[in-house]
Design an enzyme around this catalytic site. Structure first.
Site, PDB file in Angstrom:
ATOM      1  N   ASP A  65      33.473 -14.544 -20.829  1.00 41.33           N
ATOM      2  CA  ASP A  65      32.989 -13.508 -19.926  1.00 41.33           C
ATOM      3  C   ASP A  65      33.872 -13.559 -18.672  1.00 41.33           C
ATOM      4  O   ASP A  65      34.709 -14.453 -18.503  1.00 41.33           O
ATOM      5  CB  ASP A  65      31.502 -13.715 -19.602  1.00 41.33           C
ATOM      6  CG  ASP A  65      30.861 -12.411 -19.137  1.00 41.33           C
ATOM      7  OD1 ASP A  65      31.605 -11.470 -18.793  1.00 41.33           O
ATOM      8  OD2 ASP A  65      29.628 -12.328 -19.105  1.00 41.33           O
TER       9      ASP A  65
HETATM   10  C1  BGC Z   1      29.371  -9.256 -17.804  1.00 40.90           C
HETATM   11  C2  BGC Z   1      29.681  -8.879 -19.238  1.00 40.90           C
HETATM   12  C3  BGC Z   1      30.710  -7.784 -19.272  1.00 40.90           C
HETATM   13  C4  BGC Z   1      31.927  -8.227 -18.497  1.00 40.90           C
HETATM   14  C5  BGC Z   1      33.044  -7.221 -18.512  1.00 40.90           C
HETATM   15  C6  BGC Z   1      30.603  -9.485 -16.954  1.00 40.90           C
HETATM   16  O1  BGC Z   1      30.302  -9.604 -15.613  1.00 40.90           O
HETATM   17  O2  BGC Z   1      28.563 -10.411 -17.799  1.00 40.90           O
HETATM   18  O3  BGC Z   1      28.510  -8.476 -19.885  1.00 40.90           O
HETATM   19  O4  BGC Z   1      31.021  -7.447 -20.587  1.00 40.90           O
HETATM   20  O5  BGC Z   1      31.554  -8.464 -17.151  1.00 40.90           O
HETATM   21  O6  BGC Z   1      32.745  -6.117 -17.760  1.00 40.90           O
END
Ligand code: BGC
Length: 696
Positions: free
Chosen positions: A266
């Protein structure tokens, strides 16, 4: 590209180029100068070579086929092999056409709706040049304080798994090479929703037994359906952040499930290891995540230098590196990106797909089936000729899309006032003049989603005061609730004559609400998450384990109840009313024992006893009375959405196999079903007992 060619390409890459394939950077790097990297990435000291050979770009609402065409051209010209980057984005409930939030979509209990949402999203997003969506989000949620409940299909592992698998099928279609498809990424693996006290990013502590039985199964279902990628959660498992947790990323994914897809952290997770004091530099952090089984680094920029150094000094072998790079290249190849980096996206295609009429109709259909009627004393449906007041924050709001909207537009989202003003059957008047007041109220769409935890998810003091005033008029009040999680509405609901929970219903949400309130369509959504009475009950869910003490207040002193309130939820999981009523016969089983190769079929007769056609969700729950392991009091096992004319009756059957009842122990070993099993069939998780069957 053939496998031989793919392997030859891999072998021809330099160490730097291989490592770059495992790095994701932001698309905006390329935007300032029509195709040239610049801007914010400079502060990370990336070289131009690193930028043009990065394995993936992340983008948001700025996805655009023509911009991507330019970027792909730049990369083709400026990098040695011109390997197209995977373009990834969060398209979780629609692109331009926005569907109800996933928590609402799960209230349809209809996998076809999830599949349709995903198919439409894939058409619209891939036409803008997006290759991979960070969806489905499969965190089993039991705490409404956590703002990210809205992204999940709710509290039941079975429902999360089924909706997740359906989304995977919808996004991917039959062949990822075809235009109009997107690859998928299941997230946040695993247990993020259990962050302590519902505070986003807070630590998590889950037993292995709960992991195996509750939090992992939805991911397994999505992977079995063909999901391409997995994203580890920000949160820890056994005090190790998921991205660096080898048990999770390797032992489970690779060894237990034999899954060979690609993994991606993530946002910035590799870098978070510094804050956890688990790594002191980029190499340390990269090695911990990479060795655990995390292939790609999203936006930490640590792998660029850290992983390279680790390979150079032998901490990571070239074979390990190659295996991860090959997974990335293979996904690119599955998408056909070596032949067409834009995957069929063009400016014209983007325009042609964006918010098409049939896409909006699909979003309307999903919204109609996902709104949940929580209370109705008979005031609904509204009648022709009524004078209706429309009031509350959301009465004339276009902010009905919810968080994590990709390219949804408020200006393309009619408000309740817009749609009701076109309904010639009712007159819109002030509350003082009205026969009935519609109070459209709830959370703002920016108040849900990531980093939107709440101590008390409820109406605001002002919203409550306004409701009190409306009720003081003595007119019937219908509350239309907008929310991204169950809200604590016990007192508010008791004041109202009817409550329709609309969640965040998407681009066609207002139209769906109009049709439901007017009775053109009969409400049929059923809750994907329990509504607690108050914050003190959290976590509360249908599949809680048994306690060794009585749970009813009349049973004495040392019992499992609260001194100051009830154990019972306000609205249980699976609950939802209709304008008609359904009667359930006692279940009949076609056998009294379940053996390895002999399933049992349970059948109930369901009759529409009201005076209008309607749909309901017939739900089957079970409880094992094993002598070896504790089991939840109820577990949702299967469900069927049925539609019946007034007075019509139908037989609904569920076939249960012994393997359906299997659970896992703390070592992840299967625990065969055995002993007496209770089955419950009804319209919610409080369904009455329908059959007792011996499992041998
Ligand atoms: C979130 C994810 C997301 C990623 C990309 C993160 O802050 O936890 O769910 O896919 O950002 O945008």
């Amino acid at each position: 590209m053939t496998n031989e060619a793919l392997n030859a390409l891999l072998q021809d890459l330099t160490l730097e180029e291989k490592v770059a394939q495992l790095c994701q950077i932001d698309m905006s790097t390329f935007l300032a100068d029509a195709g040239s990297p610049t801007g914010p990435m400079l502060e990370f000291n990336l070289t131009r070579e690193q930028i043009v050979s990065a394995g993936s770009l992340i983008c948001g609402a700025n996805a655009d086929a023509e911009k991507f065409a330019q970027i792909h051209e730049t990369i083709r010209k400026e990098s040695r092999h011109g390997i197209p980057p995977l373009i990834m984005s969060d398209v979780i409930h629609g692109m331009r056409t926005t569907f109800p939030i996933p928590l609402a979509l799960a209230c349809t209990f209809d996998e076809n709706e999830a599949e349709t949402m995903a198919r439409v999203s894939a058409k619209e997003a891939s036409a803008c040049g997006v290759h991979v969506t960070f969806s489905p989000m499969l965190d089993v949620c039991r705490d409404p304080r956590w703002g990210r409940c809205m992204e999940s299909p709710g509290e039941s592992p079975a429902l999360c798994g089924a909706m997740g698998a359906a989304m995977v099928r919808g996004y991917r279609g039959d062949d990822l090479k075809q235009k109009g498809t997107m690859a998928t990424c299941a997230k946040h693996y695993a247990g993020y929703a259990l962050c302590e006290a519902g505070r986003d990013y807070a630590p998590v502590d889950i037993s292995r037994t709960e992991m195996y039985n509750t939090y992992l199964p939805p991911f397994k279902a999505a992977l079995d359906a063909g999901c391409d990628m997995v994203m580890p959660a920000f949160t820890p498992v056994d005090r190790v952040p998921a991205a660096a947790n080898r048990w999770l990323m390797h032992d489970i994914l690779r060894e237990r499930w034999h899954w060979d897809g690609m993994t991606i952290t993530d946002w910035g997770s590799v870098g978070e290891l510094y804050l956890h004091h688990l790594a002191s530099d980029a190499k340390d952090a990269s090695v911990r995540c990479f060795k655990a089984g995390t292939d790609m680094d999203m936006m930490s920029f640590a792998y660029f230098s850290g992983l390279k150094e680790a390979v150079e000094d032998g901490t990571v072998s070239i074979e390990e590196l190659d295996a991860a790079v090959l997974r990335v290249l293979e996904l690119k190849n599955k998408l056909g990106l070596f032949e067409d980096p834009n995957h069929g996206a063009t400016g014209e295609e983007q325009l042609a797909m964006r918010g098409r009429h049939e896409h909006r109709l699909a979003a309307l259909q999903a919204a109609l089936k996902s709104c949940v009627l929580l209370k109705n004393d008979g005031v609904l449906p509204l009648h022709s000729g009524m004078k209706v007041a429309l009031t509350g924050d959301h009465a004339d709001s276009h902010r009905l899309l919810g968080a994590w909207q990709a390219d949804g537009r408020e200006e393309e989202t009619p408000s309740l006032a817009d749609v009701f003003s076109k309904d010639g059957r009712v007159a819109i008047v002030t509350p003082g003049e009205a026969d009935v007041i519609i109070y459209a109220v709830g959370e703002d769409q920016d108040d849900v989603g990531e980093s939107a935890s709440k101590l008390n998810p409820a109406l605001t003091a002002q919203q409550k005061a306004d409701l009190e005033q409306l009720c003081a008029t003595g007119k019937p009040v219908v509350m239309v609730l907008f929310c991204g999680r169950p809200l604590m509405i016990q007192e508010d609901a008791s004041r109202c004559n009817a409550v329709l929970n609309a969640w965040f219903p998407g681009s066609e949400g207002a139209e769906a609400i109009r049709q439901l309130l007017m009775g053109d369509v009969n409400p049929s959504g059923h809750l994907s998450m329990t509504f607690p009475r108050c914050v003190g009950q959290i976590p509360i869910h249908h599949d809680q384990l048994s306690t060794g003490r009585p749970t009813e207040p009349e049973n004495g002193r040392f019992i499992s109840v609260y001194r100051d309130g009830s154990n019972k939820p306000l609205y249980p999981f699976g609950y939802g009313l209709s304008y008609t009523t359904f009667d359930f016969s006692t279940a009949e089983a076609d056998g009294d024992a379940l053996l390895d190769d002999t399933p049992v079929t349970l059948t109930v007769q369901v009759t529409n006893t009201g005076d209008r056609a309607g749909e309901t969700v017939v739900q089957l729950y079970f409880r094992g009375r094993r002598l070896t392991h504790m089991e939840p009091l109820r577990t949702l096992l299967q469900w069927k959405r049925i539609s019946l004319e007034a007075g019509e009756s139908t037989a609904v059957s569920f076939t249960v196999r012994k393997s359906d009842l299997q659970t896992w122990d703390h070592d992840g070993q299967p625990v065969e079903a055995s002993g007496m099993y209770d089955f419950y069939i009804g319209e919610d998780s409080l369904a009455r007992q329908s059959a007792v069957i011996l499992v041998k």
